[in-house]
Design a protein around this motif. Structure first.
Motif, PDB file in Angstrom:
ATOM      1  N   GLU A  57      37.298  64.577 -47.001  1.00 45.63           N
ATOM      2  CA  GLU A  57      37.907  65.867 -47.304  1.00 45.63           C
ATOM      3  C   GLU A  57      37.724  66.228 -48.775  1.00 45.63           C
ATOM      4  O   GLU A  57      37.391  67.368 -49.108  1.00 45.63           O
ATOM      5  CB  GLU A  57      39.390  65.869 -46.921  1.00 45.63           C
ATOM      6  CG  GLU A  57      39.648  65.790 -45.437  1.00 45.63           C
ATOM      7  CD  GLU A  57      39.508  64.383 -44.853  1.00 45.63           C
ATOM      8  OE1 GLU A  57      39.553  63.376 -45.613  1.00 45.63           O
ATOM      9  OE2 GLU A  57      39.308  64.282 -43.630  1.00 45.63           O
ATOM     10  N   SER A  58      37.917  65.263 -49.654  1.00 50.46           N
ATOM     11  CA  SER A  58      37.754  65.499 -51.095  1.00 50.46           C
ATOM     12  C   SER A  58      36.314  65.834 -51.436  1.00 50.46           C
ATOM     13  O   SER A  58      36.044  66.747 -52.217  1.00 50.46           O
ATOM     14  CB  SER A  58      38.187  64.271 -51.893  1.00 50.46           C
ATOM     15  OG  SER A  58      39.539  63.994 -51.690  1.00 50.46           O
ATOM     16  N   LEU A  59      35.374  65.094 -50.859  1.00 51.31           N
ATOM     17  CA  LEU A  59      33.954  65.340 -51.104  1.00 51.31           C
ATOM     18  C   LEU A  59      33.587  66.760 -50.674  1.00 51.31           C
ATOM     19  O   LEU A  59      32.992  67.518 -51.440  1.00 51.31           O
ATOM     20  CB  LEU A  59      33.106  64.313 -50.351  1.00 51.31           C
ATOM     21  CG  LEU A  59      31.591  64.439 -50.508  1.00 51.31           C
ATOM     22  CD1 LEU A  59      30.959  63.050 -50.476  1.00 51.31           C
ATOM     23  CD2 LEU A  59      30.963  65.300 -49.452  1.00 51.31           C
ATOM     24  N   CYS A  60      33.968  67.123 -49.462  1.00 52.09           N
ATOM     25  CA  CYS A  60      33.606  68.441 -48.925  1.00 52.09           C
ATOM     26  C   CYS A  60      34.274  69.573 -49.696  1.00 52.09           C
ATOM     27  O   CYS A  60      33.644  70.585 -49.979  1.00 52.09           O
ATOM     28  CB  CYS A  60      33.957  68.525 -47.444  1.00 52.09           C
ATOM     29  SG  CYS A  60      32.918  67.451 -46.431  1.00 52.09           S
ATOM     30  N   ASP A  61      35.541  69.400 -50.060  1.00 51.10           N
ATOM     31  CA  ASP A  61      36.240  70.427 -50.833  1.00 51.10           C
ATOM     32  C   ASP A  61      35.591  70.620 -52.197  1.00 51.10           C
ATOM     33  O   ASP A  61      35.342  71.743 -52.625  1.00 51.10           O
ATOM     34  CB  ASP A  61      37.712  70.059 -51.033  1.00 51.10           C
ATOM     35  CG  ASP A  61      38.542  70.232 -49.780  1.00 51.10           C
ATOM     36  OD1 ASP A  61      38.061  70.890 -48.819  1.00 51.10           O
ATOM     37  OD2 ASP A  61      39.667  69.706 -49.750  1.00 51.10           O
TER      38      ASP A  61
ATOM     39  N   PRO B 144      32.469  70.210 -43.573  1.00 47.33           N
ATOM     40  CA  PRO B 144      32.490  68.844 -43.043  1.00 47.33           C
ATOM     41  C   PRO B 144      31.905  68.748 -41.631  1.00 47.33           C
ATOM     42  O   PRO B 144      31.284  67.741 -41.290  1.00 47.33           O
ATOM     43  CB  PRO B 144      33.968  68.457 -43.056  1.00 47.33           C
ATOM     44  CG  PRO B 144      34.722  69.713 -43.236  1.00 47.33           C
ATOM     45  CD  PRO B 144      33.802  70.699 -43.881  1.00 47.33           C
ATOM     46  N   ASP B 145      32.073  69.785 -40.831  1.00 48.15           N
ATOM     47  CA  ASP B 145      31.523  69.751 -39.473  1.00 48.15           C
ATOM     48  C   ASP B 145      29.998  69.632 -39.493  1.00 48.15           C
ATOM     49  O   ASP B 145      29.405  69.008 -38.614  1.00 48.15           O
ATOM     50  CB  ASP B 145      31.929  70.998 -38.688  1.00 48.15           C
ATOM     51  CG  ASP B 145      33.418  71.019 -38.372  1.00 48.15           C
ATOM     52  OD1 ASP B 145      34.024  69.927 -38.306  1.00 48.15           O
ATOM     53  OD2 ASP B 145      33.970  72.120 -38.193  1.00 48.15           O
ATOM     54  N   GLU B 146      29.375  70.232 -40.498  1.00 44.66           N
ATOM     55  CA  GLU B 146      27.917  70.156 -40.610  1.00 44.66           C
ATOM     56  C   GLU B 146      27.469  68.717 -40.906  1.00 44.66           C
ATOM     57  O   GLU B 146      26.543  68.201 -40.278  1.00 44.66           O
ATOM     58  CB  GLU B 146      27.414  71.101 -41.690  1.00 44.66           C
ATOM     59  CG  GLU B 146      25.926  71.234 -41.715  1.00 44.66           C
ATOM     60  CD  GLU B 146      25.451  72.329 -42.662  1.00 44.66           C
ATOM     61  OE1 GLU B 146      24.256  72.306 -42.976  1.00 44.66           O
ATOM     62  OE2 GLU B 146      26.254  73.174 -43.084  1.00 44.66           O
ATOM     63  N   ILE B 147      28.142  68.077 -41.848  1.00 41.19           N
ATOM     64  CA  ILE B 147      27.784  66.692 -42.182  1.00 41.19           C
ATOM     65  C   ILE B 147      28.083  65.770 -41.008  1.00 41.19           C
ATOM     66  O   ILE B 147      27.251  64.948 -40.625  1.00 41.19           O
ATOM     67  CB  ILE B 147      28.528  66.205 -43.446  1.00 41.19           C
ATOM     68  CG1 ILE B 147      28.000  66.950 -44.665  1.00 41.19           C
ATOM     69  CG2 ILE B 147      28.340  64.703 -43.641  1.00 41.19           C
ATOM     70  CD1 ILE B 147      28.633  66.549 -45.964  1.00 41.19           C
ATOM     71  N   PHE B 148      29.283  65.900 -40.429  1.00 44.55           N
ATOM     72  CA  PHE B 148      29.636  65.066 -39.280  1.00 44.55           C
ATOM     73  C   PHE B 148      28.643  65.275 -38.147  1.00 44.55           C
ATOM     74  O   PHE B 148      28.220  64.324 -37.497  1.00 44.55           O
ATOM     75  CB  PHE B 148      31.049  65.362 -38.790  1.00 44.55           C
ATOM     76  CG  PHE B 148      32.134  64.790 -39.664  1.00 44.55           C
ATOM     77  CD1 PHE B 148      32.237  63.426 -39.876  1.00 44.55           C
ATOM     78  CD2 PHE B 148      33.057  65.632 -40.267  1.00 44.55           C
ATOM     79  CE1 PHE B 148      33.243  62.904 -40.678  1.00 44.55           C
ATOM     80  CE2 PHE B 148      34.063  65.116 -41.065  1.00 44.55           C
ATOM     81  CZ  PHE B 148      34.160  63.751 -41.271  1.00 44.55           C
ATOM     82  N   GLY B 149      28.249  66.510 -37.901  1.00 44.56           N
ATOM     83  CA  GLY B 149      27.301  66.810 -36.834  1.00 44.56           C
ATOM     84  C   GLY B 149      25.937  66.192 -37.075  1.00 44.56           C
ATOM     85  O   GLY B 149      25.362  65.582 -36.172  1.00 44.56           O
ATOM     86  N   LEU B 150      25.413  66.361 -38.272  1.00 41.12           N
ATOM     87  CA  LEU B 150      24.098  65.810 -38.587  1.00 41.12           C
ATOM     88  C   LEU B 150      24.080  64.285 -38.508  1.00 41.12           C
ATOM     89  O   LEU B 150      23.163  63.688 -37.949  1.00 41.12           O
ATOM     90  CB  LEU B 150      23.651  66.274 -39.975  1.00 41.12           C
ATOM     91  CG  LEU B 150      23.286  67.742 -40.107  1.00 41.12           C
ATOM     92  CD1 LEU B 150      23.128  68.121 -41.583  1.00 41.12           C
ATOM     93  CD2 LEU B 150      22.007  68.043 -39.340  1.00 41.12           C
ATOM     94  N   LEU B 151      25.098  63.660 -39.062  1.00 42.10           N
ATOM     95  CA  LEU B 151      25.120  62.204 -39.064  1.00 42.10           C
ATOM     96  C   LEU B 151      25.425  61.638 -37.678  1.00 42.10           C
ATOM     97  O   LEU B 151      24.909  60.581 -37.318  1.00 42.10           O
ATOM     98  CB  LEU B 151      26.101  61.689 -40.112  1.00 42.10           C
ATOM     99  CG  LEU B 151      25.636  61.912 -41.557  1.00 42.10           C
ATOM    100  CD1 LEU B 151      26.716  61.488 -42.545  1.00 42.10           C
ATOM    101  CD2 LEU B 151      24.338  61.185 -41.842  1.00 42.10           C
ATOM    102  N   SER B 152      26.220  62.348 -36.892  1.00 44.05           N
ATOM    103  CA  SER B 152      26.488  61.860 -35.538  1.00 44.05           C
ATOM    104  C   SER B 152      25.236  61.930 -34.671  1.00 44.05           C
ATOM    105  O   SER B 152      25.046  61.101 -33.775  1.00 44.05           O
ATOM    106  CB  SER B 152      27.642  62.614 -34.887  1.00 44.05           C
ATOM    107  OG  SER B 152      27.286  63.930 -34.588  1.00 44.05           O
TER     108      SER B 152
ATOM    109  N   CYS C 151      32.048  72.125 -51.800  1.00 42.11           N
ATOM    110  CA  CYS C 151      31.989  73.314 -50.926  1.00 42.11           C
ATOM    111  C   CYS C 151      31.017  73.097 -49.759  1.00 42.11           C
ATOM    112  O   CYS C 151      30.128  73.914 -49.509  1.00 42.11           O
ATOM    113  CB  CYS C 151      31.618  74.553 -51.717  1.00 42.11           C
ATOM    114  SG  CYS C 151      32.778  74.950 -53.021  1.00 42.11           S
ATOM    115  N   ILE C 152      31.183  71.976 -49.087  1.00 49.89           N
ATOM    116  CA  ILE C 152      30.348  71.613 -47.948  1.00 49.89           C
ATOM    117  C   ILE C 152      31.204  71.685 -46.689  1.00 49.89           C
ATOM    118  O   ILE C 152      32.360  71.257 -46.687  1.00 49.89           O
ATOM    119  CB  ILE C 152      29.800  70.177 -48.111  1.00 49.89           C
ATOM    120  CG1 ILE C 152      28.904  70.090 -49.343  1.00 49.89           C
ATOM    121  CG2 ILE C 152      29.053  69.727 -46.877  1.00 49.89           C
ATOM    122  CD1 ILE C 152      28.481  68.685 -49.689  1.00 49.89           C
TER     123      ILE C 152
END
Length: 50
Positions: free
Chosen positions: A18-22, A28-36, A25-26
């Protein structure tokens, strides 16, 4: 490359996703989706993708 970069940022600079994405300004669903898609999931206890 995304896995390595994300885990490095989490290890060295951020206490959680959450801290990284905030801060960066990323979406989180995009990162979680790509890595999943690569078979990785976020481990909150260890603050990294495994």
């Amino acid at each position: 490359m995304l896995l390595s970069w994300t885990n490095m940022k989490l290890r060295d600079f951020y206490p959680d996703m959450e801290s990284l994405c905030d801060d960066l300004c990323i979406d989180p669903d995009e990162i979680f989706g790509l890595l999943s898609q690569g078979g990785y999931e976020y481990d909150r206890e260890h603050n990294k993708f495994i």
